[in-house]
Design a protein around this motif. Sequence first.
Motif, mmCIF file in Angstrom:
data_model
loop_
_atom_site.group_PDB
_atom_site.id
_atom_site.type_symbol
_atom_site.label_atom_id
_atom_site.label_comp_id
_atom_site.label_asym_id
_atom_site.label_seq_id
_atom_site.Cartn_x
_atom_site.Cartn_y
_atom_site.Cartn_z
ATOM 1 N N THR A 133 3.786 3.789 4.565
ATOM 2 C CA THR A 133 3.746 2.775 5.620
ATOM 3 C C THR A 133 2.584 1.812 5.405
ATOM 4 O O THR A 133 2.739 0.592 5.531
ATOM 5 C CB THR A 133 3.621 3.447 6.998
ATOM 6 N N PHE A 134 1.412 2.365 5.069
ATOM 7 C CA PHE A 134 0.241 1.520 4.842
ATOM 8 C C PHE A 134 0.500 0.538 3.711
ATOM 9 O O PHE A 134 0.244 -0.664 3.835
ATOM 10 C CB PHE A 134 -0.971 2.388 4.514
ATOM 11 N N ILE A 135 0.990 1.031 2.597
ATOM 12 C CA ILE A 135 1.185 0.194 1.414
ATOM 13 C C ILE A 135 2.212 -0.899 1.689
ATOM 14 O O ILE A 135 2.015 -2.069 1.329
ATOM 15 C CB ILE A 135 1.579 1.061 0.207
ATOM 16 N N ALA A 136 3.314 -0.544 2.346
ATOM 17 C CA ALA A 136 4.341 -1.544 2.653
ATOM 18 C C ALA A 136 3.808 -2.616 3.601
ATOM 19 O O ALA A 136 4.046 -3.816 3.400
ATOM 20 C CB ALA A 136 5.561 -0.854 3.260
ATOM 21 N N ALA A 137 3.073 -2.206 4.638
ATOM 22 C CA ALA A 137 2.529 -3.163 5.595
ATOM 23 C C ALA A 137 1.480 -4.057 4.949
ATOM 24 O O ALA A 137 1.432 -5.273 5.198
ATOM 25 C CB ALA A 137 1.934 -2.423 6.791
#
Length: 266
Positions: A133-137
């Motif tokens: 989630t962090f990387i995508a955001a």
Amino acid sequence: MTVTTPDRRTDDRILALVTRASALADVRVEVEANHDDNRWWPQAITDPRLRMLAAGWSTRINYRMVDTYAAVLTQADTLGFDALTDLDDGQARALVAPLGLPEARLSYLHSLADALARWDEDGTDPAAWDAKTFIAAFARDVHGASYKVAQCAALYARGYHCGIIPVDAGMVTKLAPALGFTLPAGPLAHEHMRRLLEHAVARYTGPLHALAADQKVTIPADAAPTWWTHLTLIYLKRLYLNRPPAHLCTRRPTCPALTDCAHTRP
């Protein structure tokens, strides 16, 4: 084209390559020198925001420029993230000028600051997100942050032993073929390769810990050796795959050897 998916076979290939790579003296020297306090992502910087910034500013910096890069990071850290974003255009350009590409680096700084401010206003804590989630955001919301930069930002902000293995362009173009892996086209290749590598470390945490125990590195007992594995593969790529030496086997992964096998003999 069938994209490689994580399974026992891919995990075995990664473990075999890491095992051979970690036994190479020149790879070992680099890993030991950069594991506990990495020159690109130094421990002295503690503010997660500055660590996310460093992940973006490290792009297009080669090894000859690492001292220059470190000096700029030290200046930024001395100022602090808030003061850094308050610099006028001239001051900010002067700070990043030694790194080259000043407009792109300042755009990344201001986009990062905007994203962090929006997340804070929304009551969102990026530290609470899982890695995916962090990387995508981050890749979506920070201008100039590819998946590669987002992975590095996640790793550095959370600490070396957070379980993330960032994947650079060379790992996509050099390491994946050496392992016989087929990746998706475009930026998603970095994310897919990351998951392949992390899957293997999760399966073979014990054997990888045993390999790392033979080196002068410090890994928390409760942490998977993802950081050590990342560095081992990064330096294998840099020292052996970017400009392949004559004694490197050209038949990876069909041949289990890495160097000095029958295929490399005159």
